[in-house]
Design an enzyme around this catalytic site. Structure first.
Site, PDB file in Angstrom:
ATOM      1  NE  ARG A 167     -19.494  21.996  -9.655  1.00  0.00           N
ATOM      2  CZ  ARG A 167     -20.268  22.751  -8.881  1.00  0.00           C
ATOM      3  NH1 ARG A 167     -20.385  22.483  -7.585  1.00  0.00           N
ATOM      4  NH2 ARG A 167     -20.908  23.803  -9.386  1.00  0.00           N
ATOM      5  CG  ASP A 447     -25.363  27.147  -8.976  1.00  0.00           C
ATOM      6  OD1 ASP A 447     -26.257  27.067  -8.106  1.00  0.00           O
ATOM      7  OD2 ASP A 447     -24.181  26.797  -8.766  1.00  0.00           O
TER       8      ASP A 447
END
Length: 532
Positions: A167, A447
């Site tokens: 990603r 996160d």
């Protein structure tokens, strides 16, 4: 600044860059990054400006709609290109940052795929970003290993490992350490470009290819941009168009109104959509933050069974399967709770129920944040999905409307919810500033997406002076009392004598500025990035 001239282009490194990572930043790789920048950076900036114009429309009290100009695409019978053999079965995916130990453990975890993350679970310091690229290169060359001298433990890849996906950073993030022709490079293009430049050939030799997760798309024109980037890179590297494959994270409220369009724009390259649940909640609050009487309750009360979340999840399944691509479910962020069997069993049962719901709804796979969750998630998918995927499950029984996708969730705002958001927000930002993008807090893996929810909720509740469950008004005075109290708790726990060795002073300042500012900051990582 260190300066390199490549043909007619100029590359500059920021003054604080001391390591130029010669194996990764070769002249040829930098020339490729320069070509990508010159072809696509101005288009990226135009797309970001388009986002601001769209926000202005939402600020008038409007909600998204299914685009009228693309009705034929939504109603057409077309399908995306075929899914490669090694992405047909993605029942359990594990995700995590690109540090060496994490990569090895994740690839060995028993999950079907691993998403190596240069985005929300990676604090994008120069060191993290470049060493991440080196680690990924070592994976594909099958040379990656690690010896932990403190534990006297060695790590190496098993014979059979998860399929690798990467990603890159979202379109909004620059790579401030690298300038091309006096402009900061795009984090998206640097992450993508370095990966495909160094790994495409060896991956094709290994009977696989570069596979990606694309984050935070807000419009089908952004999907078109990525498709053009893929095609340009494939031609540059002299591989067939369609070699690279992408799964798009549906983690913005606007993207869920354009699922068919996003798939259509990427139909040569796309293999799936994923329900990025935490960023989706963040986006939902952010986009409608200036609507009158729009208040989202405590983060813990917004789950995948909340009506607007359930609607988007089922719509993703329906549209993916109509177009012949996979629908991946959301993240289980729980981590093992050591020394408390009862609490650990309760957490695992919560994960089990979540995965049971996803597979019964028709998802083809799901996400976990920790290797210890792979087995419990795998068991549910194996039980209810004996086939490689569920492309045969059409979900034509459901009809999701525009109103379904934006239904305001019911619930309460509590002092405990405010305190948790402040505490988690500060703790996460402090860790991020020290270079850690994935942080274990209160038995959950946090996160940037979950931290974004925390600070956005506090901003919105304060701006609206919401009434708490106990009938008090959340105004500036109450915020100051709670905030100061939570800060004092953190200082007491860390120890005032230890504070100079941490990033807490900066993290506290950043968080307070973010939640009290008149104008909302689009991403907390933008001001924080200046400090790493």
């Amino acid at each position: 600044m260190e300066e390199i001239v490549l043909q007619q282009s100029k590359i500059q490194f920021a003054n604080e860059v001391k390591n130029y990572y010669s194996e990764i930043l070769t002249d040829e790789a930098l020339q490729f990054i320069t070509s990508l920048h010159e072809e696509f950076n101005s288009k990226r900036i135009a797309l970001l400006k388009r986002r601001k114009k769209q926000q202005a429309i939402f600020d008038e009290g409007k909600f998204p709609e299914f685009p009228r100009e693309t009705k034929d695409i939504r109603e057409g019978a077309w399908k995306a290109n075929e899914i490669p053999h090694d992405l047909q079965d993605r029942r359990i995916e594990i995700t995590g940052p690109v540090d060496r130990k994490m990569i090895i453990n994740a690839l060995n975890s028993g999950a079907k795929t691993f998403m190596a993350d240069l985005e929300d679970s990676n604090a994008p310091s120069w060191k993290n970003t470049m060493e991440g690229q080196q680690n990924l290169k070592d994976v594909n060359q099958k040379t990656i290993s690690l010896h932990d001298a403190k534990r006297n433990k060695s790590y190496q890849l098993n014979d059979e490992t998860a399929v690798l996906l990467v990603r890159p950073r979202g379109l909004h993030l620059n790579e401030r350490h690298l300038l091309v022709n006096d402009e900061e490079a795009s984090g998206s293009l640097v992450d993508f470009g370095l990966y495909v430049f160094h790994n495409t050939k060896i991956m094709l030799e290994n009977n696989t290819a570069p596979y990606f997760y694309l984050p935070k798309l807000e419009h089908y024109l952004e999907a078109r941009w990525w498709n053009e980037v893929f095609t340009f890179a494939e031609n540059y590297l002299k591989v067939p168009v369609g070699t690279f494959k992408a799964t798009v994270l549906i983690e913005t409220i606007t993207a869920s109104f354009q699922l068919d369009e996003i798939i259509f724009e990427l139909k040569e390259h796309i293999v799936g959509l994923n329900c990025g649940r935490w960023d989706y909640i963040f986006s939902y609050i952010k986009k409608f933050r200036n609507h009158p009487n729009f208040v989202v309750p405590n983060r813990d009360q917004v789950t995948m069974t909340t009506p607007f979340m359930d609607a988007y999840s089922k719509l993703v399944i329906q549209r993916c399967h109509k177009r012949g691509i996979l629908a991946i479910g959301g993240m289980a962020a729980q981590i093992p709770i050591k020394n408390n069997k009862h609490a650990n069993d309760a957490a695992l049962e919560k994960v089990r129920k979540d995965k049971e719901r996803e597979v019964k709804n028709g998802h083809d796979g799901t996400w976990v944040a920790h290797p210890a969750l792979v087995e419990v998630a795998m068991n549910e998918f194996n039980k209810y999905m004996p086939t490689a995927n569920q492309l045969h499950v059409s979900r034509n029984d459901i009809q999701i409307t525009e109103k379904d996708l934006v239904e305001i969730p019911k619930g309460t705002v509590t002092e405990a919810g405010i305190r948790k958001n402040i505490n988690v927000g500060i703790l996460y930002i402090e860790a991020w500033l020290r270079g850690y993008g994935a942080v274990a807090l209160y038995n959950l893996m946090e996160d940037a997406a979950t931290a974004e929810i925390s600070r956005t909720q506090v901003w919105q509740w304060l701006k609206n002076e919401v009434m708490l469950e106990d009938r008090r008004t959340f105004d500036n005075d109450l915020f100051s009392d709670i905030f100061d109290d939570e800060v004092e708790k953190i200082i007491t726990e860390i120890g005032s004598e230890n504070m100079p060795n941490t990033k807490f002073e900066l993290a506290i300042s950043l968080f307070k500025k973010l939640v009290t500012a008149d104008e909302f900051e689009e991403f907390l990582t933008l001001p924080a990035y200046l400090h790493i």
